[in-house]
Design a protein around this motif. Structure first.
Motif, PDB file in Angstrom:
ATOM      1  N   ASN A 181       0.811  -1.220   0.000  1.00 17.28           N
ATOM      2  CA  ASN A 181       0.000   0.000   0.000  1.00 17.28           C
ATOM      3  C   ASN A 181       0.843   1.267   0.000  1.00 17.28           C
ATOM      4  O   ASN A 181       0.683   2.142  -0.836  1.00 17.28           O
ATOM      5  N   SER A 182       1.761   1.356   0.983  1.00 17.65           N
ATOM      6  CA  SER A 182       2.442   2.634   1.172  1.00 17.65           C
ATOM      7  C   SER A 182       3.897   2.614   0.734  1.00 17.65           C
ATOM      8  O   SER A 182       4.511   3.668   0.626  1.00 17.65           O
ATOM      9  N   GLU A 184       6.555   1.416   2.356  1.00 18.35           N
ATOM     10  CA  GLU A 184       7.597   1.434   3.387  1.00 18.35           C
ATOM     11  C   GLU A 184       8.402   0.133   3.328  1.00 18.35           C
ATOM     12  O   GLU A 184       7.835  -0.946   3.237  1.00 18.35           O
ATOM     13  N   LYS A 205       7.232   3.541  12.214  1.00 19.77           N
ATOM     14  CA  LYS A 205       5.892   3.595  12.791  1.00 19.77           C
ATOM     15  C   LYS A 205       4.991   4.600  12.075  1.00 19.77           C
ATOM     16  O   LYS A 205       3.801   4.649  12.314  1.00 19.77           O
ATOM     17  N   SER A 206       5.593   5.402  11.206  1.00 19.04           N
ATOM     18  CA  SER A 206       4.765   6.331  10.433  1.00 19.04           C
ATOM     19  C   SER A 206       3.940   5.591   9.390  1.00 19.04           C
ATOM     20  O   SER A 206       2.966   6.120   8.868  1.00 19.04           O
ATOM     21  N   ALA A 207       4.305   4.362   9.082  1.00 17.45           N
ATOM     22  CA  ALA A 207       3.581   3.604   8.060  1.00 17.45           C
ATOM     23  C   ALA A 207       2.219   3.190   8.579  1.00 17.45           C
ATOM     24  O   ALA A 207       2.056   2.890   9.761  1.00 17.45           O
ATOM     25  N   LYS A 208       1.244   3.200   7.673  1.00 24.95           N
ATOM     26  CA  LYS A 208      -0.078   2.713   8.040  1.00 24.95           C
ATOM     27  C   LYS A 208      -0.115   1.222   7.785  1.00 24.95           C
ATOM     28  O   LYS A 208      -0.012   0.783   6.639  1.00 24.95           O
ATOM     29  N   VAL A 209      -0.246   0.456   8.840  1.00 22.10           N
ATOM     30  CA  VAL A 209      -0.297  -0.987   8.656  1.00 22.10           C
ATOM     31  C   VAL A 209      -1.610  -1.516   9.200  1.00 22.10           C
ATOM     32  O   VAL A 209      -2.137  -0.999  10.175  1.00 22.10           O
ATOM     33  N   ALA A 210      -2.122  -2.531   8.544  1.00 25.74           N
ATOM     34  CA  ALA A 210      -3.339  -3.162   9.024  1.00 25.74           C
ATOM     35  C   ALA A 210      -3.234  -4.654   8.769  1.00 25.74           C
ATOM     36  O   ALA A 210      -2.484  -5.096   7.897  1.00 25.74           O
ATOM     37  N   ASP A 213      -2.824  -6.713   5.134  1.00 24.61           N
ATOM     38  CA  ASP A 213      -2.125  -5.987   4.077  1.00 24.61           C
ATOM     39  C   ASP A 213      -1.066  -6.883   3.430  1.00 24.61           C
ATOM     40  O   ASP A 213      -0.456  -7.716   4.087  1.00 24.61           O
ATOM     41  N   ASP A 238       3.764  -4.045  18.319  1.00 25.18           N
ATOM     42  CA  ASP A 238       4.144  -2.663  18.555  1.00 25.18           C
ATOM     43  C   ASP A 238       5.190  -2.628  19.659  1.00 25.18           C
ATOM     44  O   ASP A 238       4.872  -2.813  20.829  1.00 25.18           O
TER      45      ASP A 238
END
Lengths: 283, 177
Positions: A181-182, A184, A205-210, A213, A238
């Motif tokens: 997605n992003s 990273e 940690k700036s990456a959006k992870v779900a 993915d 985390d």
């Protein structure tokens, strides 16, 4: 002098024990570093033949799953075809213009070879598998290996007709990958726990992870083309003390029933290595 | 069947079972790897000289290693237990001369308790050394303890099953015919 001979005779068993231990440990540590061992070529041919016999039986039981994997891969490739897109406006034409049709080889970077897996293991900490394709069929060391559904490993040892592949389920295996997605980047490695999961480190940690993915190989990867599936995120760990996520990935390749793999040759690898080496020399 | 031919067949069978049966079982946990193959070294005859015993163990271990593509990892522990075996057999043997009256270590030739002790000690040594070699490359001390305990448990279970399934009758041999 006499005493030396007496000593050797008296402790001959112990000395022989030490010699054999040194041989074994020498093999082990040398192999850990360079993945080369004495007689590996000959032994690989022999064990490959035996494993192949066994595989004819094992393959029969995996036929269904192998078939499903190949069909889904075919479907994914078919979805990329030009013919799928048809415009009602006949004056519009679809043209693939990035490839020179008459001299394809100039632009081609990756070449693919199909191969049958014989002898696959997942229960050790450092796993390897053997494929039925070797030097005589144009395989070389350090080429990437992928399965129909994702990454599978890297070639570490080449015999005349069989090659040894370091499975992705190996503590020494590392692949540079990124979030689909992003974008990273991070490195993916196996932690020896479970053959179905791998760990991805160094994701900021700036990456959006779900959960769920996709993670694919990045363009920094030495052996794979960018965009090969690695796995999907199963758990986000985390770590409060660092700025990076630890991601637990479900591998997209099913290592339990690996039957067919594709070996990837990077045609521009030598040039890339040469350029990078030159930079290192300057520094 | 001569003991030589028998042991060659056993060699091939143990390797085949380890590689194509036990190593094909999907792993339950990272600590559990079922090792049975080293039972071959325990079953070798009493009258094998110590040098020969170690040499056979080395070849045996290397054969398995070449199948698993990891030369040396299993050969080193095999040589270790082959070196230690005669010491323990001499310590545990029940009556004078049992190692001459019987062909190879088993429950009938040594007695249940001494034979079980021999098997347990060699299993712990083999698995301990094997996991130690792995531990040197990666892993924590917890990995070492857990894996030694788990693999030893599984190995002993497998050895017990093998001993019960393939009960070896040892003939009593005397030279006073």
């Amino acid at each position: 002098m006499r005493n030396i001979f007496l000593f050797i005779r008296r402790f001959s068993n112990f000395l022989f024990f030490l010699v054999l231990q040194i041989f074994a440990l020498y093999f082990l540590f040398r192999y850990n570093k360079f993945h080369e061992a004495a007689f590996m070529g000959v032994a690989g041919e022999l064990t490959g033949k035996v494993s192949e016999r066994y595989n004819t039986v094992e393959y029969y039981f995996n036929l269904k799953k192998t078939n499903e994997a190949l069909v889904s891969e075919n479907l994914a490739l078919r979805k990329m075809l030009k013919q799928n897109y048809e415009s009602p406006d006949t004056s519009q034409r679809f043209i693939i213009d990035s490839v020179k049709i008459d001299s394809v080889t100039v632009a081609q970077r990756y070449k693919y070879f199909d191969s049958k897996v014989v002898g696959n293991f997942v229960s050790e900490q450092n796993n390897y598998f053997t494929i039925h394709r070797g030097q005589n069929q144009g395989i070389e060391k350090d080429w990437g290996v992928i399965s129909p559904t994702g990454i599978a490993g890297r070639i570490v040892n080449v015999g005349p007709n069989y090659s040894v592949v370091m499975s992705a389920l190996n503590r020494q295996f590392k692949v540079n990958s990124m979030l689909k997605n992003s974008g990273e980047k991070g490195s993916v490695q196996w932690d020896g726990e479970n053959p179905q999961y791998m760990l991805m480190k160094d994701v900021p940690k700036s990456a959006k992870v779900a959960k769920g993915d996709s993670v694919i190989t990045s363009n920094l990867s030495d052996i794979y083309p960018a965009g090969i599936m690695v796995g999907t995120i199963a758990e986000v760990i985390d770590d409060k003390s660092s700025n990076f996520f630890m991601l637990k990935l479900k591998t997209s390749t099913n290592f339990y029933n690996l039957q067919y793999v594709t070996v990837i040759q990077d045609l521009q690898k030598e040039e890339k290595l040469r350029v990078e080496k030159a930079i290192k020399k300057v520094q | 069947m001569s003991s030589f031919v028998k042991n060659i067949i056993r060699f091939a069978l143990f390797i085949a079972v380890q590689v194509f049966v036990l190593h094909q079982v999907p792993p339950l946990h990272k600590f559990i790897v079922p090792y049975l193959y080293f039972l071959y070294i325990i079953w070798l005859p009493f009258n094998t000289s110590r040098g020969a015993l170690m040499f056979i163990a080395f070849i045996f271990g290397m054969t398995l290693d070449y199948f698993l593509k990891f030369p040396g990892l299993h050969a080193a522990p095999c040589v270790l237990i082959a070196y230690v075996r005669p010491f323990i057999v001499n310590m545990l043997i029940r009556q004078e001369g049992a190692d001459q009256n019987y062909a190879s270590p088993s429950a009938t030739s040594m007695g249940w308790a001494p034979y079980a002790t021999l098997v347990v000690i060699l299993t712990i040594l083999h698995n301990g050394y094997l996991v130690f070699l792995e531990w040197m490359q990666f892993g924590s001390f917890f990995f070492f303890l857990g894996k030694v305990a788990a693999t030893t448990g599984v190995s002993l279970l497998l050895i017990m099953i093998t001993e019960l399934l393939f009960f070896r009758k040892e003939k009593f041999r005397t030279n006073t015919a």
